[in-house]
Scaffold this motif. Structure first.
Motif, PDB file in Angstrom:
ATOM      1  N   TYR A  67      63.247 -32.049 -49.045  1.00  0.00           N
ATOM      2  CA  TYR A  67      62.029 -32.442 -48.347  1.00  0.00           C
ATOM      3  C   TYR A  67      61.369 -33.575 -49.123  1.00  0.00           C
ATOM      4  N   GLY A  68      60.918 -34.586 -48.410  1.00  0.00           N
ATOM      5  CA  GLY A  68      60.329 -35.753 -49.056  1.00  0.00           C
ATOM      6  C   GLY A  68      61.226 -36.973 -48.977  1.00  0.00           C
ATOM      7  N   ASP A  99      60.653 -40.621 -47.875  1.00  0.00           N
ATOM      8  CA  ASP A  99      59.945 -40.549 -46.604  1.00  0.00           C
ATOM      9  C   ASP A  99      58.448 -40.513 -46.915  1.00  0.00           C
ATOM     10  N   ARG A 125      55.680 -40.028 -45.220  1.00  0.00           N
ATOM     11  CA  ARG A 125      54.873 -38.924 -44.687  1.00  0.00           C
ATOM     12  C   ARG A 125      55.128 -37.636 -45.466  1.00  0.00           C
ATOM     13  N   GLU A 126      56.379 -37.324 -45.706  1.00  0.00           N
ATOM     14  CA  GLU A 126      56.700 -36.103 -46.440  1.00  0.00           C
ATOM     15  C   GLU A 126      56.323 -36.225 -47.911  1.00  0.00           C
ATOM     16  N   SER A 176      57.365 -28.024 -41.396  1.00  0.00           N
ATOM     17  CA  SER A 176      57.956 -27.524 -42.637  1.00  0.00           C
ATOM     18  C   SER A 176      59.340 -28.123 -42.837  1.00  0.00           C
ATOM     19  N   PRO A 177      59.936 -27.929 -44.026  1.00  0.00           N
ATOM     20  CA  PRO A 177      61.299 -28.441 -44.256  1.00  0.00           C
ATOM     21  C   PRO A 177      62.321 -27.868 -43.295  1.00  0.00           C
TER      22      PRO A 177
END
Length: 563
Positions: free
Chosen positions: A152-153, A174, A176-177, A208-209
């Motif tokens: 995530y990210g 990313d 936003r993440e 969520s992820p």
């Protein structure tokens, strides 16, 4: 009479073509037709590994055999039925017992020799495939690429190559993440729990992820994960530009076929620096690690209390409200806990019936009265005067000790100096001996030590410095603390600071008092005034390293306010 036959077909993963099933069935039907067998059923398992026997169609096929539903089991090859030695041997044994044959397009009629050799070859194939896959993944990590999955990210970054293909294994941040990851780290470092953060993210509608998989909602485990295995948002070292691979390996449970994670020793980890993927600075990362470590230490320190009915997790849990766990019944000493959503009462009266105190009081009223009491009474002139008197008394005690030690050092220094002078006089008169030099060196060294010690003791007549605006500084801090309690981000930190002022709050039932209670607030005055920090000039260090922070609390009884 023609034999009844069933066909079984399978392919392993989503990466393989679904048309493989159609091709297998076509070959098997041709085999059945050539032998004059009647096909009564076709079983297919799509995208399922042959290493597991818990395949729906594979299980139905065996149940049909148990019911006597066919005479011949037909497949393209033995490895379509299973790649596990134990499972293929068990299938052959069961089919033989039921009087059904196994025939494949590749091997023909299956017998014990096929089971032994074929099962061994299939098992070796799986082992070699796993080793080659692992070798390839390790090479990708060393080349700075992802070995699989997307944290995530980040997003997958595919770039075209000259041959018309696309790059694989590259990640890009990313935006936003990234903001969400930074929000999680900052919130946790300020004292919020992983559970509270998850609730906030879900309330804000932030994906969520696992959006698109499962519930798609944040959970505390998604955030906190497992620190030993490096799972969870707060433990992902990729966020500080460090990719760690091979933390764990997976083995299959032979009973269930499910994979189980097993940790690898740290010396087997593969670590590569990828600074371009950093999302979190080192200070914030270390702040989170310190808080995680403090919670684990708190749980470890109280783990032994479980045998006595204790709850080690309770000590690591953040207080729900401002004075949770600090309120005590003034009658029996039991905890004052929430009897409903809004009111506190004596837990012993409710749960044990051992206390007659049945009074209730709203939580918000308790908090308001305590805050008002701190602001209005804590810095009363009598309290400041009491502190200064105690401060001076302790200072004088320490200074008297220092004066005595100074006198001793000065007398010893005088004696040493006289001995040195005598040796110098003897040498000047021609009475030199080699032993004199050794004795002279020892005396000079001792004289140096005494001189240094006297210099460190300082001036015994040094005055006490107490900042004239100490009261105003502390009053401002309490006012700022009240404002911070209404700030969403600063509230956890402000709550901890305020709880540090108070050691206990006693709730004394009294019909004549406001809200039916007298509130007795206990706290260490020295520690409370210590919040003023830089507002007070600390006394210079003296023998033993004693300073203001130690002097302030020595011999001073807890301060009590009746609110």
């Amino acid at each position: 009479m023609a034999k009844r036959a069933v066909i079984y077909a399978r392919y392993s993963s989503d990466m393989q073509s679904a048309s493989s099933i159609t091709d297998q069935v076509r070959l098997c039907r041709r085999l059945c037709d050539s032998n004059g067998w009647t096909v009564v059923e076709v079983f297919t398992d799509e995208a399922m590994s042959g290493a597991s026997h818990l395949r729906p169609a594979f299980q139905r096929m065996q149940m049909m055999a148990t019911a006597g539903g066919y005479d011949v089991l037909v497949a393209e090859a033995l490895d379509r039925l299973s790649r596990d030695q134990e499972h293929i041997a068990g299938l052959h044994k069961r089919m033989t017992y039921l009087g059904a044959e196994i025939v494949t397009k590749s091997e023909g009629l299956i017998n014990e020799m096929h089971i032994g050799l074929g099962g061994t070859m299939n098992a070796l194939f799986l082992k070699q495939l796993a080793a080659k896959t692992r070798r390839g993944l390790e090479g990708r990590v060393h080349n700075g690429k992802s070995a699989g999955g997307r944290s995530y990210g980040y997003r997958i970054d595919r770039q075209p190559l000259p041959d018309g293909t696309w790059t694989t294994g590259d990640l890009a941040i990313d935006a936003r993440e990234k903001a969400v990851v930074q929000r999680i780290f900052k919130s946790y470092s300020l004292g919020k729990s992983a559970r509270a953060i998850a609730v906030e993210l879900n309330a804000a509608g932030i994906p969520s992820p696992r959006s698109g998989k499962g519930s798609g909602e944040w959970s505390f485990s998604t955030i906190s994960g497992n620190w030993k295995r490096g799972t969870g948002i707060l433990n992902n070292e990729l966020y500080v530009g460090r990719r760690v691979w091979n933390r764990q390996r997976f083995v299959k449970d032979p009973a269930t076929g499910k994979r189980q994670a097993r940790p690898n020793p740290p010396e087997e980890w593969i670590i590569e620096q990828v600074g371009d993927l950093r999302l979190i600075d080192n200070d914030l990362w270390e702040s989170v690690k310190r808080r995680q470590g403090a919670i684990r230490a708190d749980m470890d320190d109280t783990a032994g209390s479980v045998a006595h009915g204790g709850n080690p997790l309770g000590t690591a849990r953040r207080p729900t409200y401002l004075f949770s766990g600090m309120l005590k019944c003034g009658c029996c000493g039991a905890s004052y806990t929430l009897m409903n959503k809004t009111k506190y009462g004596c837990s012993a009266a409710r749960n044990k019936g051992t206390c007659d105190n049945r009074k209730l009081i709203h939580r918000e009223r308790v908090e308001t009265r305590i805050l008002d009491g701190l602001k209005d009474k804590l810095l009363h002139p009598e309290m400041i005067e009491a502190f200064i008197v105690e401060y001076q008394r302790e200072w004088n005690r320490l200074r008297s000790t220092e004066v005595s030690e100074r006198a001793t050092c000065e007398a010893e220094l005088k004696t040493v100096t006289q001995k040195i002078d005598k040796i110098v006089d003897a040498i000047s008169e021609g009475m030199f001996h080699m032993s004199m030099k050794e004795k002279m060196d020892a005396l000079e060294a001792h004289k140096g030590d005494l001189t240094t010690k006297l210099a460190n003791l300082g001036d015994a007549a040094a005055p006490i410095h107490l900042h004239p605006s100490l009261a105003q500084v502390y009053r401002q801090k309490v006012s700022d603390l009240t404002a911070s309690l209404n700030d969403e981000l600063a509230r956890p930190e402000a709550t901890e600071a305020l709880r540090g002022l108070v050691s206990e709050v006693r709730m004394v039932p009294d019909d004549a008092a406001e809200h039916g209670h007298v509130i007795e607030l206990y706290g260490e005055l020295g520690a409370i005034l210590g919040l003023a920090g830089g507002g007070n000039d600390e006394p210079r260090r003296i023998t033993g390293g004693v300073s203001y922070s130690m002097v302030a609390g020595v011999g001073f009884e807890p301060t009590t306010f009746r609110l």
